[in-house]
Write a protein that holds these residues in place. Structure first.
Motif, PDB file in Angstrom:
ATOM      1  N   LYS A 159       4.075   4.190  36.625  1.00 38.64           N
ATOM      2  CA  LYS A 159       4.616   3.606  37.850  1.00 38.64           C
ATOM      3  C   LYS A 159       3.994   2.250  38.161  1.00 38.64           C
ATOM      4  O   LYS A 159       4.652   1.357  38.684  1.00 38.64           O
ATOM      5  CB  LYS A 159       4.431   4.569  39.023  1.00 38.64           C
ATOM      6  CG  LYS A 159       5.367   5.752  38.935  1.00 38.64           C
ATOM      7  CD  LYS A 159       5.170   6.731  40.053  1.00 38.64           C
ATOM      8  CE  LYS A 159       6.120   7.907  39.869  1.00 38.64           C
ATOM      9  NZ  LYS A 159       5.917   8.960  40.845  1.00 38.64           N
ATOM     10  N   GLU A 160       2.706   2.087  37.838  1.00 35.58           N
ATOM     11  CA  GLU A 160       2.032   0.812  38.090  1.00 35.58           C
ATOM     12  C   GLU A 160       2.473  -0.278  37.118  1.00 35.58           C
ATOM     13  O   GLU A 160       2.239  -1.453  37.364  1.00 35.58           O
ATOM     14  CB  GLU A 160       0.517   0.986  37.999  1.00 35.58           C
ATOM     15  CG  GLU A 160      -0.080   1.735  39.155  1.00 35.58           C
ATOM     16  CD  GLU A 160      -1.574   1.981  38.995  1.00 35.58           C
ATOM     17  OE1 GLU A 160      -2.110   1.739  37.895  1.00 35.58           O
ATOM     18  OE2 GLU A 160      -2.196   2.413  39.968  1.00 35.58           O
ATOM     19  N   SER A 161       3.111   0.103  36.024  1.00 34.88           N
ATOM     20  CA  SER A 161       3.526  -0.885  35.021  1.00 34.88           C
ATOM     21  C   SER A 161       4.665  -1.776  35.530  1.00 34.88           C
ATOM     22  O   SER A 161       4.870  -2.866  35.006  1.00 34.88           O
ATOM     23  CB  SER A 161       3.955  -0.181  33.735  1.00 34.88           C
ATOM     24  OG  SER A 161       5.171   0.499  33.932  1.00 34.88           O
ATOM     25  N   GLY A 162       5.411  -1.313  36.517  1.00 39.89           N
ATOM     26  CA  GLY A 162       6.499  -2.105  37.069  1.00 39.89           C
ATOM     27  C   GLY A 162       7.805  -1.968  36.308  1.00 39.89           C
ATOM     28  O   GLY A 162       8.792  -2.623  36.641  1.00 39.89           O
ATOM     29  N   LEU A 163       7.834  -1.120  35.294  1.00 37.75           N
ATOM     30  CA  LEU A 163       9.066  -0.893  34.546  1.00 37.75           C
ATOM     31  C   LEU A 163      10.008  -0.008  35.365  1.00 37.75           C
ATOM     32  O   LEU A 163       9.550   0.824  36.148  1.00 37.75           O
ATOM     33  CB  LEU A 163       8.758  -0.233  33.203  1.00 37.75           C
ATOM     34  CG  LEU A 163       7.936  -1.088  32.228  1.00 37.75           C
ATOM     35  CD1 LEU A 163       7.431  -0.236  31.076  1.00 37.75           C
ATOM     36  CD2 LEU A 163       8.777  -2.234  31.705  1.00 37.75           C
ATOM     37  N   LYS A 164      11.288  -0.185  35.151  1.00 39.21           N
ATOM     38  CA  LYS A 164      12.277   0.572  35.928  1.00 39.21           C
ATOM     39  C   LYS A 164      12.550   1.914  35.252  1.00 39.21           C
ATOM     40  O   LYS A 164      13.626   2.149  34.682  1.00 39.21           O
ATOM     41  CB  LYS A 164      13.557  -0.228  36.085  1.00 39.21           C
ATOM     42  CG  LYS A 164      13.368  -1.461  36.931  1.00 39.21           C
ATOM     43  CD  LYS A 164      14.648  -2.184  37.172  1.00 39.21           C
ATOM     44  CE  LYS A 164      14.404  -3.392  38.056  1.00 39.21           C
ATOM     45  NZ  LYS A 164      15.628  -4.117  38.333  1.00 39.21           N
TER      46      LYS A 164
ATOM     47  N   ARG B 107      17.163   1.655  27.201  1.00 36.88           N
ATOM     48  CA  ARG B 107      16.360   2.142  26.081  1.00 36.88           C
ATOM     49  C   ARG B 107      15.122   1.261  25.874  1.00 36.88           C
ATOM     50  O   ARG B 107      14.047   1.745  25.529  1.00 36.88           O
ATOM     51  CB  ARG B 107      17.241   2.135  24.840  1.00 36.88           C
ATOM     52  CG  ARG B 107      16.603   2.674  23.629  1.00 36.88           C
ATOM     53  CD  ARG B 107      17.578   2.618  22.490  1.00 36.88           C
ATOM     54  NE  ARG B 107      17.222   3.630  21.535  1.00 36.88           N
ATOM     55  CZ  ARG B 107      17.966   3.976  20.534  1.00 36.88           C
ATOM     56  NH1 ARG B 107      19.124   3.414  20.355  1.00 36.88           N
ATOM     57  NH2 ARG B 107      17.563   4.893  19.707  1.00 36.88           N
ATOM     58  N   ASP B 108      15.260  -0.045  26.116  1.00 38.83           N
ATOM     59  CA  ASP B 108      14.153  -0.983  25.954  1.00 38.83           C
ATOM     60  C   ASP B 108      13.005  -0.665  26.913  1.00 38.83           C
ATOM     61  O   ASP B 108      11.830  -0.819  26.568  1.00 38.83           O
ATOM     62  CB  ASP B 108      14.615  -2.420  26.155  1.00 38.83           C
ATOM     63  CG  ASP B 108      15.565  -2.887  25.059  1.00 38.83           C
ATOM     64  OD1 ASP B 108      15.551  -2.259  23.969  1.00 38.83           O
ATOM     65  OD2 ASP B 108      16.306  -3.850  25.288  1.00 38.83           O
ATOM     66  N   ASP B 109      13.338  -0.237  28.133  1.00 42.89           N
ATOM     67  CA  ASP B 109      12.297   0.135  29.100  1.00 42.89           C
ATOM     68  C   ASP B 109      11.512   1.344  28.610  1.00 42.89           C
ATOM     69  O   ASP B 109      10.285   1.400  28.754  1.00 42.89           O
ATOM     70  CB  ASP B 109      12.916   0.436  30.468  1.00 42.89           C
ATOM     71  CG  ASP B 109      13.451  -0.818  31.155  1.00 42.89           C
ATOM     72  OD1 ASP B 109      13.046  -1.934  30.762  1.00 42.89           O
ATOM     73  OD2 ASP B 109      14.271  -0.670  32.088  1.00 42.89           O
ATOM     74  N   LEU B 110      12.200   2.316  28.021  1.00 38.85           N
ATOM     75  CA  LEU B 110      11.526   3.505  27.494  1.00 38.85           C
ATOM     76  C   LEU B 110      10.612   3.132  26.329  1.00 38.85           C
ATOM     77  O   LEU B 110       9.493   3.639  26.221  1.00 38.85           O
ATOM     78  CB  LEU B 110      12.547   4.548  27.062  1.00 38.85           C
ATOM     79  CG  LEU B 110      13.436   5.126  28.166  1.00 38.85           C
ATOM     80  CD1 LEU B 110      14.397   6.146  27.587  1.00 38.85           C
ATOM     81  CD2 LEU B 110      12.610   5.736  29.270  1.00 38.85           C
TER      82      LEU B 110
ATOM     83  N   ALA C 139       5.054   1.878  24.175  1.00 39.16           N
ATOM     84  CA  ALA C 139       4.088   0.856  23.755  1.00 39.16           C
ATOM     85  C   ALA C 139       2.914   0.773  24.730  1.00 39.16           C
ATOM     86  O   ALA C 139       1.755   0.647  24.310  1.00 39.16           O
ATOM     87  CB  ALA C 139       4.773  -0.492  23.626  1.00 39.16           C
ATOM     88  N   LEU C 140       3.205   0.870  26.031  1.00 37.52           N
ATOM     89  CA  LEU C 140       2.167   0.822  27.058  1.00 37.52           C
ATOM     90  C   LEU C 140       1.193   1.985  26.899  1.00 37.52           C
ATOM     91  O   LEU C 140      -0.030   1.803  26.961  1.00 37.52           O
ATOM     92  CB  LEU C 140       2.808   0.858  28.452  1.00 37.52           C
ATOM     93  CG  LEU C 140       1.862   1.025  29.635  1.00 37.52           C
ATOM     94  CD1 LEU C 140       1.255  -0.327  29.982  1.00 37.52           C
ATOM     95  CD2 LEU C 140       2.592   1.593  30.827  1.00 37.52           C
ATOM     96  N   LEU C 141       1.717   3.177  26.683  1.00 35.75           N
ATOM     97  CA  LEU C 141       0.864   4.358  26.566  1.00 35.75           C
ATOM     98  C   LEU C 141       0.065   4.361  25.264  1.00 35.75           C
ATOM     99  O   LEU C 141      -1.039   4.894  25.209  1.00 35.75           O
ATOM    100  CB  LEU C 141       1.693   5.628  26.695  1.00 35.75           C
ATOM    101  CG  LEU C 141       2.295   5.863  28.075  1.00 35.75           C
ATOM    102  CD1 LEU C 141       3.184   7.092  28.078  1.00 35.75           C
ATOM    103  CD2 LEU C 141       1.214   5.982  29.126  1.00 35.75           C
TER     104      LEU C 141
END
Length: 160
Positions: free
Chosen positions: A112-117, A134-137, A142-144
């Protein structure tokens, strides 16, 4: 809507094989000759038994090497205290499966803090992430992977 699940699973068969290989190496090593050093596997617990505390550490090193060769993540192992008796030292290692509530909350907060939708929802011992793109997922994955998490993570059940 696209989604995927974040899980933390360990292949039990690989753990069994690693323990068997470690026991085989312990019985053939010269420094463990005529000792009762061994590893015992009971479901999700591995018990290390050796005559001394020093040899217990050597048994642990052998086990870690065998697990690493079989691609089992060491972060899933939780060591308990060493118990020593007159001529025997024991240590129990718990193999953790699934994401506990505390780590699941940390993961959802990080997402949630990443700002991704995207939305992250805790479902038992896994976390489901859904989003419109799909790009957000893929950005969440990648973030995790970049984040320092205390447990090994796998990303499964990716659906469009």
């Amino acid at each position: 809507m696209p989604s995927f699940d974040i899980v933390s699973n360990i292949d039990q068969h690989e753990i069994t094989n690693a323990v068997d290989q470690a026991n085989r190496e312990i019985t053939t090593r010269f420094d463990f000759k005529d000792t009762n050093a061994r590893l015992e596997l009971n479901k999700d617990k591995i018990t290390m038994i050796a005559p001394t505390d020093f040899q217990l550490k050597q048994v642990d090193e052998i086990l870690r090497n065998k697990l690493a060769k079989r691609q089992v993540d060491i972060r899933s192992l939780h060591y308990k205290d060493v118990s020593t008796s007159l001529n025997e030292a024991k240590q129990v290692i718990e193999v953790k499966q699934g994401i506990d509530a505390e780590n699941a909350k940390k993961l959802t907060k990080l997402i949630k803090e990443s700002g991704l939708k995207v939305q992250a929802a805790i479902q038992g011992d896994q976390v489901r992430v859904t989003g419109k793109k799909r790009d957000d997922l893929q950005a969440v994955i990648a973030l995790l992977r970049e984040a320092k998490v205390a447990i090994p993570l796998q990303f499964v059940n990716f659906r469009d």
